[in-house]
Motif scaffolding. Structure first.
Motif, PDB file in Angstrom:
ATOM      1  N   UNK A   5       0.988  -1.510  -0.167  1.00  0.00           N
ATOM      2  CA  UNK A   5      -0.181  -0.119  -0.067  1.00  0.00           C
ATOM      3  C   UNK A   5       0.954   0.853   0.401  1.00  0.00           C
ATOM      4  N   UNK A   6       0.655   2.340   0.845  1.00  0.00           N
ATOM      5  CA  UNK A   6       0.475   3.785   0.821  1.00  0.00           C
ATOM      6  C   UNK A   6       2.437   3.499   1.924  1.00  0.00           C
ATOM      7  N   UNK A   7       2.878   2.783   2.447  1.00  0.00           N
ATOM      8  CA  UNK A   7       4.193   2.205   2.852  1.00  0.00           C
ATOM      9  C   UNK A   7       5.335   1.905   1.609  1.00  0.00           C
ATOM     10  N   UNK A   8       4.525   0.984   1.350  1.00  0.00           N
ATOM     11  CA  UNK A   8       5.133   0.645   0.325  1.00  0.00           C
ATOM     12  C   UNK A   8       5.605   2.096  -0.889  1.00  0.00           C
ATOM     13  N   UNK A   9       4.784   2.223  -1.495  1.00  0.00           N
ATOM     14  CA  UNK A   9       4.550   3.427  -2.426  1.00  0.00           C
ATOM     15  C   UNK A   9       5.957   4.930  -2.202  1.00  0.00           C
ATOM     16  N   UNK A  10       5.362   4.602  -1.086  1.00  0.00           N
ATOM     17  CA  UNK A  10       6.422   5.824  -0.277  1.00  0.00           C
ATOM     18  C   UNK A  10       8.451   5.286  -0.281  1.00  0.00           C
ATOM     19  N   UNK A  11       8.083   3.508   0.087  1.00  0.00           N
ATOM     20  CA  UNK A  11       9.311   3.787   0.228  1.00  0.00           C
ATOM     21  C   UNK A  11      10.542   3.578  -1.152  1.00  0.00           C
ATOM     22  N   UNK A  12       9.325   3.491  -2.134  1.00  0.00           N
ATOM     23  CA  UNK A  12       9.690   2.948  -4.115  1.00  0.00           C
ATOM     24  C   UNK A  12       9.855   4.095  -4.226  1.00  0.00           C
ATOM     25  N   UNK A  13       8.923   6.101  -4.159  1.00  0.00           N
ATOM     26  CA  UNK A  13       9.114   6.964  -4.482  1.00  0.00           C
ATOM     27  C   UNK A  13       9.629   7.723  -4.257  1.00  0.00           C
ATOM     28  N   UNK A  14      10.589   7.906  -3.280  1.00  0.00           N
ATOM     29  CA  UNK A  14      11.762   8.948  -2.217  1.00  0.00           C
ATOM     30  C   UNK A  14      12.978   7.854  -2.511  1.00  0.00           C
ATOM     31  N   UNK A  15      12.846   6.302  -2.816  1.00  0.00           N
ATOM     32  CA  UNK A  15      14.053   6.176  -2.984  1.00  0.00           C
ATOM     33  C   UNK A  15      15.419   5.972  -4.126  1.00  0.00           C
ATOM     34  N   UNK A  16      16.690   6.500  -3.428  1.00  0.00           N
ATOM     35  CA  UNK A  16      17.869   7.029  -3.918  1.00  0.00           C
ATOM     36  C   UNK A  16      17.763   5.917  -5.596  1.00  0.00           C
ATOM     37  N   UNK A  17      17.981   5.094  -5.317  1.00  0.00           N
ATOM     38  CA  UNK A  17      17.651   3.704  -5.632  1.00  0.00           C
ATOM     39  C   UNK A  17      17.041   2.650  -5.546  1.00  0.00           C
ATOM     40  N   UNK A  18      16.331   2.189  -6.367  1.00  0.00           N
ATOM     41  CA  UNK A  18      16.376   0.593  -5.836  1.00  0.00           C
ATOM     42  C   UNK A  18      17.144  -0.783  -6.485  1.00  0.00           C
ATOM     43  N   UNK A  19      17.968  -1.354  -5.368  1.00  0.00           N
ATOM     44  CA  UNK A  19      18.830  -2.680  -5.361  1.00  0.00           C
ATOM     45  C   UNK A  19      18.442  -3.783  -6.208  1.00  0.00           C
ATOM     46  N   UNK A  20      19.298  -3.997  -7.688  1.00  0.00           N
ATOM     47  CA  UNK A  20      18.097  -5.750  -7.509  1.00  0.00           C
ATOM     48  C   UNK A  20      19.432  -6.321  -8.043  1.00  0.00           C
ATOM     49  N   UNK A  21      20.305  -7.144  -7.138  1.00  0.00           N
ATOM     50  CA  UNK A  21      21.176  -7.879  -7.176  1.00  0.00           C
ATOM     51  C   UNK A  21      20.712  -9.105  -7.167  1.00  0.00           C
ATOM     52  N   UNK A  22      19.536  -9.784  -8.467  1.00  0.00           N
ATOM     53  CA  UNK A  22      19.486 -11.171  -8.356  1.00  0.00           C
ATOM     54  C   UNK A  22      20.654 -12.014  -8.759  1.00  0.00           C
ATOM     55  N   UNK A  23      20.662 -12.590  -7.983  1.00  0.00           N
ATOM     56  CA  UNK A  23      21.539 -13.928  -8.504  1.00  0.00           C
ATOM     57  C   UNK A  23      20.979 -15.405  -9.239  1.00  0.00           C
ATOM     58  N   UNK A  24      20.054 -15.517  -9.102  1.00  0.00           N
ATOM     59  CA  UNK A  24      19.235 -16.685  -9.304  1.00  0.00           C
ATOM     60  C   UNK A  24      18.504 -16.253 -11.309  1.00  0.00           C
ATOM     61  N   UNK A  25      18.039 -17.081 -11.927  1.00  0.00           N
ATOM     62  CA  UNK A  25      17.072 -17.483 -13.005  1.00  0.00           C
ATOM     63  C   UNK A  25      16.230 -16.198 -12.953  1.00  0.00           C
ATOM     64  N   UNK A  26      15.941 -14.916 -12.746  1.00  0.00           N
ATOM     65  CA  UNK A  26      15.441 -14.289 -12.169  1.00  0.00           C
ATOM     66  C   UNK A  26      14.207 -14.624 -13.774  1.00  0.00           C
ATOM     67  N   UNK A  27      12.558 -14.926 -14.075  1.00  0.00           N
ATOM     68  CA  UNK A  27      11.803 -14.609 -14.516  1.00  0.00           C
ATOM     69  C   UNK A  27      11.493 -13.980 -14.503  1.00  0.00           C
ATOM     70  N   UNK A  28      11.020 -12.804 -14.432  1.00  0.00           N
ATOM     71  CA  UNK A  28      11.152 -11.345 -14.681  1.00  0.00           C
ATOM     72  C   UNK A  28      10.857 -10.228 -13.663  1.00  0.00           C
ATOM     73  N   UNK A  29      10.978 -10.284 -12.213  1.00  0.00           N
ATOM     74  CA  UNK A  29      11.594  -9.155 -11.323  1.00  0.00           C
ATOM     75  C   UNK A  29      10.110  -7.807 -11.500  1.00  0.00           C
ATOM     76  N   UNK A  30       9.409  -8.191 -10.513  1.00  0.00           N
ATOM     77  CA  UNK A  30       7.872  -7.259 -11.308  1.00  0.00           C
ATOM     78  C   UNK A  30       8.331  -5.586 -10.137  1.00  0.00           C
ATOM     79  N   UNK A  31       9.144  -5.533  -9.377  1.00  0.00           N
ATOM     80  CA  UNK A  31       9.699  -4.432  -8.448  1.00  0.00           C
ATOM     81  C   UNK A  31      10.305  -3.452  -9.409  1.00  0.00           C
ATOM     82  N   UNK A  32      10.936  -4.199 -10.160  1.00  0.00           N
ATOM     83  CA  UNK A  32      12.257  -2.961 -11.272  1.00  0.00           C
ATOM     84  C   UNK A  32      10.794  -2.492 -11.537  1.00  0.00           C
TER      85      UNK A  32
END
Length: 322
Positions: free
Chosen positions: A217-244
């Motif tokens: 909800x709003x908490x997730x939105x706030x974290x994402x919209x004000x972040x300097x960047x999102x780190x997505x250092x996945x180490x597996x065979x990522x099928x998509x990665x919705x959070x990106x």
């Protein structure tokens, strides 16, 4: 296009989320988005999902305690009349592996190999690796109007995902340690031993790193919209990665390791794709990111719910013709 009667079926694992999900549940989010969009286009949709789900479609709730192996029998016993196509989202393709007379399309939300008649993968890479190039692929879609946009960013990096080794959470911590930047880790703990033995001690030793658990909800939105960047250092065979795409539609850049579908999802911003953790560290230190508006418009052009819905409707028609 004629009005179709489509049955959507989602997994009912013990931890399956209600639709729409509140704190986690990427698959549930996609199924909810697709279902609502199909109803809006005038199609008749019946959805089998967890009790308490909210939907514009006709809901048939699964009984409590039903495990994945019982799903197919339950759905077939409660199948409405005059169904044109079944869309199976279960992780085991519970209906797709049965030879049903109703055309059955199966989306492989996880990188699993299932021999079904009409497989759909969530990226080209997943189709190649898991499907030997057989079947179709449809990118996950989100509704951009549900996401808040901001050009104003904090100095805090965010890691958002299930707390598992393969999601790269330890790499995210290393990046925070090596750059001396603030990091918020958000997500459900799926590996308790990993969290207790390897993650918690490093968080306790570093006041810059904070764990906040699953967010929605709003908490997730706030974290994402004000972040300097999102780190997505996945180490597996990522099928998509919705959070990106969720981060980018909020105007937030994503630094991601070149694994699985990352090169497809991040194709518009190759400068943000990294070959190694040291490269991610260097890019964090540089802090040169694309314009927030460019990130948002890229997601709208390429990963909107409307595009996903149109692709699935074309696949339903193809399955019905066969």
């Amino acid at each position: 296009m004629k009005r179709l009667h489509i049955v959507q079926v989602i997994s009912n694992f013990p931890d399956a989320q209600k639709l729409p999900p509140t704190n986690q549940g990427g698959t549930e989010k996609i199924v909810h988005e697709l279902t609502e969009s199909l109803v809006q286009r005038g199609h008749q949709v019946t959805i089998f999902a967890t009790q308490g789900s909210r939907t514009s479609a006709k809901l048939v709730p699964f009984p409590m305690g039903l495990r994945d192996q019982g799903i197919a029998s339950y759905v077939l016993r409660n199948m409405p009349p005059d169904v044109d196509v079944i869309h199976d989202h279960t992780f085991t393709s519970a209906l797709g592996i049965r030879k049903l007379s109703i055309p059955t399309v199966c989306t492989m939300h996880l990188p699993v190999k299932q021999r079904v008649k009409h497989p759909v993968y969530v990226s080209k890479r997943a189709k190649t690796v898991m499907g030997n190039n057989r079947g179709d692929f449809v990118y996950n879609g989100i509704n951009p109007s549900e996401y808040e946009f901001s050009t104003r960013k904090s100095n805090i990096m965010v890691f958002m995902g299930r707390i598992l080794r393969e999601k790269g959470v330890l790499h995210a911590i290393e990046i925070a340690e090596k750059t001396n930047r603030k990091l918020i880790i958000a997500g459900p703990i799926k590996d308790q031993a990993l969290f207790r033995k390897e993650i918690m001690p490093r968080i306790q030793n570093n006041p810059n790193i904070k764990f906040v658990g699953p967010v929605g909800g709003k908490r997730k939105q706030k974290l994402l919209k004000y972040a300097a960047c999102l780190l997505f250092p996945t180490v597996w065979e990522e099928p998509f990665g919705l959070v990106m795409i969720e981060a980018m539609v909020c105007g937030t850049p994503v630094l991601a390791l070149n694994r699985g579908a990352v090169p497809e999802v991040m194709a518009g911003f190759p400068e943000l794709i990294c070959r190694s953790v040291p490269e991610m560290i260097a890019k964090v230190k540089q802090g040169r990111y694309p314009d927030p508006a460019a990130l948002r418009s890229y997601v709208i052009r390429r990963f909107a719910t409307s595009l996903m819905t149109s692709r699935y409707l074309a696949i339903y028609q193809k399955a019905m013709k066969k």
